[in-house]
Design an enzyme around this catalytic site. Structure first.
Site, PDB file in Angstrom:
ATOM      1  N   HIS B 118      -9.467   0.381   2.274  1.00 19.96           N
ATOM      2  CA  HIS B 118      -8.728   1.326   1.437  1.00 19.96           C
ATOM      3  C   HIS B 118      -7.384   0.656   1.125  1.00 19.96           C
ATOM      4  O   HIS B 118      -6.871  -0.124   1.933  1.00 19.96           O
ATOM      5  CB  HIS B 118      -8.516   2.600   2.261  1.00 19.96           C
ATOM      6  CG  HIS B 118      -7.915   3.735   1.518  1.00 19.96           C
ATOM      7  ND1 HIS B 118      -6.566   3.807   1.254  1.00 19.96           N
ATOM      8  CD2 HIS B 118      -8.471   4.858   0.997  1.00 19.96           C
ATOM      9  CE1 HIS B 118      -6.333   4.941   0.601  1.00 19.96           C
ATOM     10  NE2 HIS B 118      -7.460   5.589   0.429  1.00 19.96           N
ATOM     11  N   GLN B 198     -12.093   7.098   7.943  1.00 17.86           N
ATOM     12  CA  GLN B 198     -13.460   7.580   7.715  1.00 17.86           C
ATOM     13  C   GLN B 198     -14.236   7.693   9.020  1.00 17.86           C
ATOM     14  O   GLN B 198     -15.127   8.534   9.145  1.00 17.86           O
ATOM     15  CB  GLN B 198     -14.208   6.636   6.757  1.00 17.86           C
ATOM     16  CG  GLN B 198     -13.685   6.632   5.338  1.00 17.86           C
ATOM     17  CD  GLN B 198     -13.873   7.956   4.621  1.00 17.86           C
ATOM     18  OE1 GLN B 198     -14.829   8.677   4.851  1.00 17.86           O
ATOM     19  NE2 GLN B 198     -12.945   8.294   3.745  1.00 17.86           N
ATOM     20  N   LYS B 221      -9.517  14.493   7.334  1.00 22.56           N
ATOM     21  CA  LYS B 221     -10.861  13.923   7.148  1.00 22.56           C
ATOM     22  C   LYS B 221     -11.805  14.363   8.260  1.00 22.56           C
ATOM     23  O   LYS B 221     -13.006  14.112   8.191  1.00 22.56           O
ATOM     24  CB  LYS B 221     -10.796  12.391   7.133  1.00 22.56           C
ATOM     25  CG  LYS B 221      -9.874  11.830   6.063  1.00 22.56           C
ATOM     26  CD  LYS B 221     -10.608  11.239   4.903  1.00 22.56           C
ATOM     27  CE  LYS B 221      -9.729  10.254   4.163  1.00 22.56           C
ATOM     28  NZ  LYS B 221      -9.671  10.530   2.729  1.00 22.56           N
ATOM     29  N   CYS B 358      -9.763   4.555  -4.290  1.00 23.86           N
ATOM     30  CA  CYS B 358      -8.611   3.890  -3.652  1.00 23.86           C
ATOM     31  C   CYS B 358      -9.034   2.623  -2.934  1.00 23.86           C
ATOM     32  O   CYS B 358      -8.454   2.260  -1.900  1.00 23.86           O
ATOM     33  CB  CYS B 358      -7.873   4.813  -2.691  1.00 23.86           C
ATOM     34  SG  CYS B 358      -7.225   6.257  -3.494  1.00 23.86           S
TER      35      CYS B 358
END
Lengths: 148, 402
Positions: B118, B198, B221, B358
């Site tokens: 990212h 993530q 997240k 992103c």
């Protein structure tokens, strides 16, 4: 397919997608490069203005159907107009995108096909990118390479 | 079909949008009611500032707030003093690069990252490299777009000082082989910074077992509130690391021409924090642990398998990561721009992301302008996948006929 989608990608838009008008850049014209950074739409618009009349409009770039077709439609609509007329048409186009029918809808010519965009708010920035570049070229005598 | 988790009812957004198919968990996970209730509890019952007042309500707020640190430490298998509260993963990764990296990196040093990152785990290091005249290098990805141990070894040199690497790719859904990479990095005195943004929704993270030096993630997240996140750092490094922001709360003694900062983690926490978000994050941790990462994996794996089987029968699409490991499916309709397809999904009330996520470097590596990304999580079910596949089939057909 929901009906709305057919309204969005109507025949005129599809025509301009398949056969874009005035595509490809010409050296020496006033040039402006704009992007929608979040989605990657990337358009360069050029104009040749003589004695207050837009004698030529060119465009190039990449992006979604709405963005690319709109650049093509814009080039056709604004070509041959005076700077003043073009500014009014661009204002009308912004109103159309917001869902407001302009007083003189004939003046928009083929650009009227974007009248359903207000039902797809996330796509307004796709439809207006090339028009924002054109508007900036009209007010800016020098032209410049500026990103959003 | 095996039995899946049945948790849809825990998520008010799904209750309030009955026909919504939410496949954008990679951008943010939906929040269970317990998290939302805890936010309201703070504002309704003791909504005052933390670490300041000596009155009862302030004590209550501060206690609730610091309990989050205790719980996060346990959650990650870290010490409380190694848990820094941040605004999110991007904020934490910037703090490490600009507060630690900027002092640690010297001219001629090398920093290793990857094209799977990212932007938040590359751009701060790009800035460090530029200012310190160091070099930023990338681990070459294999033909499927994965990071391998061997590829890391190839770019590792005596000059390497820092490795900034993702635990799970937000575009490809691959899990990086971090345990082995970190072991090799440490044998070569390389500091390892892990982006776990993530990963944290999908797998148990044990920073001791992993032995990473820094690790960052966002609460939102993993079904926690937005605007809040965690930076874990080994205490010996947090002690050395400089704050990026100075001001109230982070300081011990202030004189006219000098000041002494508090110890870590407090020296990194200036200004009034997002108190409600910090407090409510505890509920997200409790929620995710009550379900269990093993059950989450079973659920996500089963739906991913179900989706990929159906997708493999649709001609006219390209799946970029058929070996995805955490329910992230990245794809395109071959004949259409991802944003045009996204609008068709939107018309079907299917929320998923289109664009470069992103992570422009991996989009470039995939040689496309952008991609569509469907992320499967615990509140999705077979019916969501069916609706998604149906809409995709319509989109393919629609653009095919152009």
């Amino acid at each position: 397919m929901p009906n709305n989608i057919a309204d969005l990608y109507n025949q005129v838009i599809n025509e301009h997608r398949k056969y874009p008008r005035n595509k490809g850049l010409i050296e020496g014209y006033k040039t402006l490069h704009l992007k929608n950074p979040s989605c990657g739409d990337d358009v360069t618009v050029q104009m040749k203005i003589e004695n207050g009349v837009i004698v030529d409009v060119r465009h190039d770039g990449s992006g979604c159907v709405i963005c690319c077709s709109s650049a093509s439609v814009m080039s056709e609509v604004l070509k041959g107009k005076t700077v003043e007329e073009a500014s009014q048409i661009i204002d009308d186009f912004y109103e159309l995108i917001k869902g407001n029918m302009p007083k003189d809808e004939d003046r928009l010519e083929d650009a009227i096909v974007y009248l359903n965009i207000h039902n797809f708010p996330p796509r307004a920035k796709c439809a207006t990118l090339a028009w924002r570049a054109a508007g900036a070229l009209l007010v800016d005598d020098e032209g410049e390479d500026a990103d959003e | 079909m095996q039995s899946l988790l049945n948790v849809k009812k825990d998520f008010p957004v799904l209750e309030n949008n009955q026909d919504l198919v939410y496949l954008d968990t990679g951008a943010t996970a939906l929040k269970p009611k317990v998290v939302i209730d805890k936010i309201n509890e703070y504002y309704n019952e003791y909504g005052v500032n933390v670490n300041r007042g000596v009155y009862t309500l302030s004590y209550k707020a501060t206690t609730e707030y610091e309990e989050t640190r205790t719980m996060c430490a346990k959650f990650l298998n870290a010490l409380e003093k190694e848990i820094v509260f941040t605004k999110g993963a991007s904020n934490g990764l910037n703090m490490v690069a600009l507060g630690f990296g900027m002092d640690y990196i010297e001219e001629g040093d090398e920093i290793i990252s990857s094209e799977l990152e990212h932007h938040s785990n590359i751009l701060p290091w790009m800035e460090v490299a530029k200012k310190k005249k160091a070099t930023l290098k990338y681990i070459p990805l294999d033909s499927t777009g994965r990071i391998s141990v061997d590829a890391f070894k190839k770019v590792l040199t005596k000059k390497t000082k820092v490795l900034a690497i993702t635990y799970v790719s937000n575009v490809m859904g691959y899990i990086s082989p971090l345990e082995e990479i970190i072991k090799i990095a440490h044998e070569n005195n390389v500091i390892v910074v892990v982006d776990a943004a993530q990963a944290v929704a999908h797998m148990k993270i044990d920073v001791k077992a992993l032995d990473c030096d820094f690790l960052c993630f966002s609460a939102h997240k993993m079904m926690g509130p937005t605007g809040f996140g965690i930076l874990y750092g080994k205490y010996k490094y947090l002690k050395k690391m400089s704050p990026v922001e100075y001001g109230g709360d982070m300081i011990d003694i202030v004189e006219k021409d000098s000041c002494i900062a508090k110890d870590a983690p407090y020296k990194f926490e200036t200004g009034t924090p997002p108190v409600a978000e910090a407090i409510a994050f505890k509920e997200a941790i409790k929620y995710i642990e009550a379900i269990g990462y093993d059950k989450i994996k079973e659920h996500v794996d089963e739906l991913t398998r179900y989706a990929l089987t159906k997708l493999s029968k649709i001609p006219g699409i390209k799946i970029y990561n058929p070996t995805t490991e955490v329910g992230i499916i990245t794809f395109n309709v071959i004949k259409a721009h991802p944003h045009d397809v996204a609008t068709i999904f939107d018309e079907h009330h299917i929320a998923l992301r289109a664009g470069h996520h992103c992570a422009q470097l991996i989009t470039k590596w995939l040689e496309c302008v952008g991609t569509l990304r469907a992320c499967i999580y615990i509140y999705n079910d077979y019916s969501d996948i069916d609706k998604f596949v149906e809409a995709l089939e319509e989109a393919v057909k629609y653009f095919e006929e152009w």
